[in-house]
Design an enzyme around this catalytic site. Structure first.
Site, PDB file in Angstrom:
ATOM      1  N   TYR A 183       0.769  -1.234  -0.213  1.00  0.00           N
ATOM      2  CA  TYR A 183      -0.076   0.089   0.067  1.00  0.00           C
ATOM      3  C   TYR A 183       0.868   1.138  -0.212  1.00  0.00           C
ATOM      4  O   TYR A 183       1.545   1.528   1.022  1.00  0.00           O
ATOM      5  CB  TYR A 183      -0.966  -0.125   1.406  1.00  0.00           C
ATOM      6  N   SER A 187     -12.920  -5.415   2.302  1.00  0.00           N
ATOM      7  CA  SER A 187     -14.092  -4.816   1.190  1.00  0.00           C
ATOM      8  C   SER A 187     -15.423  -5.464   1.588  1.00  0.00           C
ATOM      9  O   SER A 187     -16.280  -5.617   0.886  1.00  0.00           O
ATOM     10  CB  SER A 187     -13.765  -5.108  -0.152  1.00  0.00           C
ATOM     11  N   LEU A 238     -17.924  -3.546   2.657  1.00  0.00           N
ATOM     12  CA  LEU A 238     -18.744  -2.824   2.134  1.00  0.00           C
ATOM     13  C   LEU A 238     -18.901  -2.526   0.558  1.00  0.00           C
ATOM     14  O   LEU A 238     -19.289  -1.556   0.174  1.00  0.00           O
ATOM     15  CB  LEU A 238     -18.535  -1.363   2.794  1.00  0.00           C
ATOM     16  N   ARG A 250     -16.613  -2.109  -1.414  1.00  0.00           N
ATOM     17  CA  ARG A 250     -15.750  -0.964  -1.701  1.00  0.00           C
ATOM     18  C   ARG A 250     -16.439   0.223  -1.712  1.00  0.00           C
ATOM     19  O   ARG A 250     -16.205   1.250  -2.667  1.00  0.00           O
ATOM     20  CB  ARG A 250     -15.046  -1.081  -3.160  1.00  0.00           C
ATOM     21  N   GLY A 251     -17.231   0.417  -0.788  1.00  0.00           N
ATOM     22  CA  GLY A 251     -17.822   1.546  -0.284  1.00  0.00           C
ATOM     23  C   GLY A 251     -19.374   1.830  -1.080  1.00  0.00           C
ATOM     24  O   GLY A 251     -20.357   2.536  -0.741  1.00  0.00           O
ATOM     25  N   PHE A 252     -19.666   0.777  -1.828  1.00  0.00           N
ATOM     26  CA  PHE A 252     -20.821   0.495  -2.483  1.00  0.00           C
ATOM     27  C   PHE A 252     -22.010   0.591  -1.455  1.00  0.00           C
ATOM     28  O   PHE A 252     -22.950   1.254  -1.606  1.00  0.00           O
ATOM     29  CB  PHE A 252     -21.072  -0.600  -3.438  1.00  0.00           C
ATOM     30  N   SER A 275     -22.164   1.743   1.243  1.00  0.00           N
ATOM     31  CA  SER A 275     -22.334   3.078   2.029  1.00  0.00           C
ATOM     32  C   SER A 275     -23.092   4.260   1.367  1.00  0.00           C
ATOM     33  O   SER A 275     -23.984   4.921   1.967  1.00  0.00           O
ATOM     34  CB  SER A 275     -20.977   3.644   2.416  1.00  0.00           C
ATOM     35  N   GLY A 286     -24.070   3.775  -2.453  1.00  0.00           N
ATOM     36  CA  GLY A 286     -24.467   3.064  -3.607  1.00  0.00           C
ATOM     37  C   GLY A 286     -23.957   3.821  -4.775  1.00  0.00           C
ATOM     38  O   GLY A 286     -22.629   4.030  -4.893  1.00  0.00           O
TER      39      GLY A 286
END
Length: 276
Positions: free
Chosen positions: A60, A139, A141, A143-145, A147, A149
């Site tokens: 990272y 991941s 969530l 990858r944020g989806f 949270s 949409g």
């Protein structure tokens, strides 16, 4: 990785049970690195809140994420306490997990697992449980989806690698956004956020599962911790799973030529190894 642990969550009176903090997005992959003072404050807040598992890797940045984590001073304590001595794997197939575990006990396997990424339930999860290996769900969530949409894409920087993921391409996103809408509706009925509902689904998979939702904001961290208090019935679990069934989700995890996954990353047989 920093330590995996369990402790009381201060004034909220909740027990932080197997939930960590994914730190990748602080330094890489999801757009440019975030301001260091803000990230150090976030990490310190997480530790003070009872989070005892910080997920990082040398890749990272590269390198910069582990330097950032090291500025807490916590890793030095862990070495002194003799707690950094375990072995974990990431994106390993069931056969690789078994081969590795036969050589030295594997403590944890990190694998992508969320409402819309459930193929690991076929072989990887059962193998881990048979061998008594903890499961670190990255991941969780989507990858944020889960949270925000499809609105997630409105705020992504040009170098955010999620822009290249199949599930976020226009031809797939138009269908996938219905998944978030259904999760969001259920969350509203339960009085929680959609991200808390998605995390709660993973927490209900068992005590051997440790989701590591990543965030760069303290308010999101607090929201994620709040998922520990969300309770789901078996019926609600089934309903949630139906929202993101395999035939409903459009697009794969990655483009075919981008990143190997546990499905195509078996360790070569020993007979093929060459001594250099």
């Amino acid at each position: 990785m920093a330590k995996v642990g369990r402790m009381k969550l201060g004034s909220q009176g909740l027990e932080v049970s197997q939930q960590g903090l994914g730190c990748m997005g602080m330094s890489a992959v999801y757009g440019p690195p975030k301001p260091e003072p803000d990230m150090v404050a976030l990490i310190q807040h997480a530790v003070q809140s009872g989070v005892t598992f910080l997920d990082t890797a040398d890749v990272y940045g590269p390198h910069t994420n582990e330097i950032l984590i090291g500025k807490m001073g916590e890793l030095k304590k862990l070495v002194e306490e003799g707690k950094i001595k375990y072995i974990g794997l990431s994106e390993a197939s069931a056969s690789t997990i078994r081969r590795a575990h036969a050589v030295h006990p594997i403590t944890a396997v990190q694998i992508e697992w969320s409402l819309w990424t459930r193929d690991v339930e076929e072989e990887v999860i059962p193998s881990c449980r048979e061998l008594g290996i903890g499961i670190v769900a990255y991941s969780p969530l989507g990858r944020g989806f889960f949270s925000s949409g499809s609105k997630l894409l409105d705020n992504l920087s040009q170098d955010d690698f999620r822009k290249a993921l199949p599930r976020f391409q226009p031809e797939n996103l138009e269908s996938n956004k219905t998944i978030f809408e259904r999760v969001n509706e259920m969350a509203a009925k339960k009085g929680c956020t959609p991200s808390q509902l998605a995390l709660a689904w993973l927490h209900h998979q068992g005590n051997d599962v440790c989701p590591i939702p990543g965030t760069t904001k303290i308010e999101n961290l607090n929201d994620n911790i709040g998922a520990l208090s969300v309770k789901l019935t078996p019926q609600e679990m089934t309903e949630l799973e139906s929202f993101a069934a395999a035939d409903v989700v459009k697009g794969g995890r990655y483009p075919d030529d981008l990143i190997p996954t546990w499905k195509n990353s078996d360790t070569p047989p020993l007979s093929s190894w060459k001594v250099v």
